[in-house]
Design a protein around this motif. Structure first.
Motif, PDB file in Angstrom:
ATOM      1  N   UNK A  21       2.578   9.972 -10.290  1.00 40.86           N
ATOM      2  CA  UNK A  21       1.641  11.589 -10.460  1.00 40.86           C
ATOM      3  C   UNK A  21       0.999  11.635 -11.811  1.00 40.86           C
ATOM      4  N   UNK A  22       3.180  12.511 -11.798  1.00 41.61           N
ATOM      5  CA  UNK A  22       3.200  12.984 -14.013  1.00 41.61           C
ATOM      6  C   UNK A  22       2.423  12.385 -14.300  1.00 41.61           C
ATOM      7  N   UNK A  23       2.834  11.043 -14.460  1.00 39.37           N
ATOM      8  CA  UNK A  23       1.923   9.711 -15.348  1.00 39.37           C
ATOM      9  C   UNK A  23       0.504  10.096 -15.684  1.00 39.37           C
ATOM     10  N   UNK A  24       0.059  10.586 -14.019  1.00 36.23           N
ATOM     11  CA  UNK A  24      -1.610  10.126 -13.982  1.00 36.23           C
ATOM     12  C   UNK A  24      -1.733  11.587 -14.768  1.00 36.23           C
ATOM     13  N   UNK A  25      -1.244  12.867 -14.336  1.00 37.53           N
ATOM     14  CA  UNK A  25      -1.229  13.885 -14.501  1.00 37.53           C
ATOM     15  C   UNK A  25      -1.792  14.002 -16.193  1.00 37.53           C
ATOM     16  N   UNK A  26      -1.130  13.830 -16.700  1.00 40.31           N
ATOM     17  CA  UNK A  26      -0.880  13.610 -18.362  1.00 40.31           C
ATOM     18  C   UNK A  26      -1.929  12.655 -19.155  1.00 40.31           C
ATOM     19  N   UNK A  27      -2.152  11.302 -18.007  1.00 37.77           N
ATOM     20  CA  UNK A  27      -2.853  10.455 -18.908  1.00 37.77           C
ATOM     21  C   UNK A  27      -4.120  11.192 -18.408  1.00 37.77           C
ATOM     22  N   UNK A  28      -4.578  12.485 -17.588  1.00 35.39           N
ATOM     23  CA  UNK A  28      -5.947  12.193 -16.946  1.00 35.39           C
ATOM     24  C   UNK A  28      -6.336  13.770 -18.266  1.00 35.39           C
ATOM     25  N   UNK A  29      -5.126  14.797 -18.576  1.00 35.04           N
ATOM     26  CA  UNK A  29      -5.646  16.270 -18.082  1.00 35.04           C
ATOM     27  C   UNK A  29      -5.422  16.488 -20.151  1.00 35.04           C
ATOM     28  N   UNK A  55       0.597  -1.302  -0.181  1.00 42.90           N
ATOM     29  CA  UNK A  55       0.123  -0.117   0.008  1.00 42.90           C
ATOM     30  C   UNK A  55       1.319   1.519   0.532  1.00 42.90           C
ATOM     31  N   UNK A  56       0.665   2.329  -0.536  1.00 38.70           N
ATOM     32  CA  UNK A  56       0.280   3.563  -0.513  1.00 38.70           C
ATOM     33  C   UNK A  56       0.347   4.738  -0.050  1.00 38.70           C
ATOM     34  N   UNK A  57       0.344   5.019   0.946  1.00 36.64           N
ATOM     35  CA  UNK A  57      -0.197   6.651   1.187  1.00 36.64           C
ATOM     36  C   UNK A  57       0.302   7.938   0.586  1.00 36.64           C
ATOM     37  N   UNK A  58       1.673   7.535  -0.307  1.00 35.30           N
ATOM     38  CA  UNK A  58       2.367   8.794  -0.964  1.00 35.30           C
ATOM     39  C   UNK A  58       3.019   8.315  -1.722  1.00 35.30           C
TER      40      UNK A  58
END
Length: 285
Positions: free
Chosen positions: A25-33, A16-19
């Motif tokens: 996070x960069x990959x997620x932002x690029x993928x989403x937006x 599990x990860x809390x951070x």
């Protein structure tokens, strides 16, 4: 291509990860937006977005450099602004990920199974490792040496992967049913590590149940918080549908944590997605 796919995997996928790592996070932002605006984001805009996730400018720049080395991002100036666009390979993986990550339905027994059977010459045994790694990444279980199994809905995704990595010539795919001999529920436990998978789902529930509870109590829209929570949610969620191929519910333990985790994810997504998009649009306009 393998380096590109590695950049989409969490280095802590077994816990599990809390951070989440900043590069994830960069990959997620690029993928989403970024795909909504041509696959490109300015460095300044990305720094502003990641600041809302508690990531400082130097860390963002280091993460971008790492993703550039892995051929996920390509440098590109637009209208005088420094920025990065997604590589074609990264676009392909994100499109595949959309089908997997945002699929809420589980397979049924009536769907059948897809079998992947491969034979790689000894002289090219390194490709055997690539095949095993990618089938594992897609959520296949091992039915026997050289015989991998998954719910039939993964057929097209598997075909795309084999063609994209030039591995099709070593492989055969079959659409089949389990006809006889042995309890299929027990077989599934042999082919997949359900105990480890359920623990990952329980960890996800532990982290995000309080987040959902908090949003249910809120009376006002908070776009910045919605953005931060949604990016973290999706970053932690996106690995799980690859570890769990969406096995039929009737073959899973009672009160399977994966079903509860999926319900939580899609509930939070419905609450956060539009508000988060509004925040991003205003910030990068």
């Amino acid at each position: 291509m393998t380096a590109v796919m590695d950049a989409f995997e969490s280095p802590e996928s077994g816990s599990a990860r809390r951070n989440a790592p900043p590069s994830q996070l960069v990959v997620t932002v690029y993928g989403l937006y970024s795909r909504e605006v041509g696959g490109w984001l300015s460095v300044a805009g990305l720094i502003d977005l990641l600041a809302g996730l508690g990531v400082d400018e130097q860390t963002v720049r280091s993460s971008i450099s790492r993703l550039k080395r892995r051929h996920v991002l390509n440098a590109d100036r637009r209208n005088g602004a420094a920025g990065y666009e997604l590589s074609e390979e990264a676009m392909d993986i994100l499109r595949e990920g959309d089908r997997r990550i945002f699929r809420h339905e589980r397979a049924t027994l009536a769907d059948g199974w897809v079998l992947a059977v491969f034979s790689v010459p000894e002289a090219e045994r390194h490709k055997r490792h690539v095949l095993r790694t990618q089938l594992t990444r897609l959520g296949f279980g091992t039915a026997a040496p050289g015989v991998w199994i998954a719910p039939a809905h993964l057929r097209d995704t598997t075909t795309d992967m084999l063609q994209r990595l030039d591995l099709a010539r070593y492989s055969d795919l079959f659409h089949t049913d389990h006809l006889a001999f042995g309890d299929l529920t027990e077989k599934v436990r042999q082919w997949w590590d359900l105990d480890a998978l359920e623990q990952l789902y329980e960890d996800f529930l532990t982290i995000y149940t309080p987040v959902l509870r908090s949003w249910r109590r809120r009376r006002s829209d908070r776009p910045a918080q919605a953005f931060a929570d949604y990016v973290r949610l999706l970053t932690d969620w996106r690995r799980l549908p690859y570890l769990d191929p969406g096995l039929p519910a009737e073959l899973l333990p009672p009160n399977w944590a994966g079903i509860r985790a999926a319900d939580l994810f899609f509930d939070l997504r419905s609450r956060l997605e539009e508000s988060a998009r509004t925040y991003v649009a205003a910030l990068i306009a």
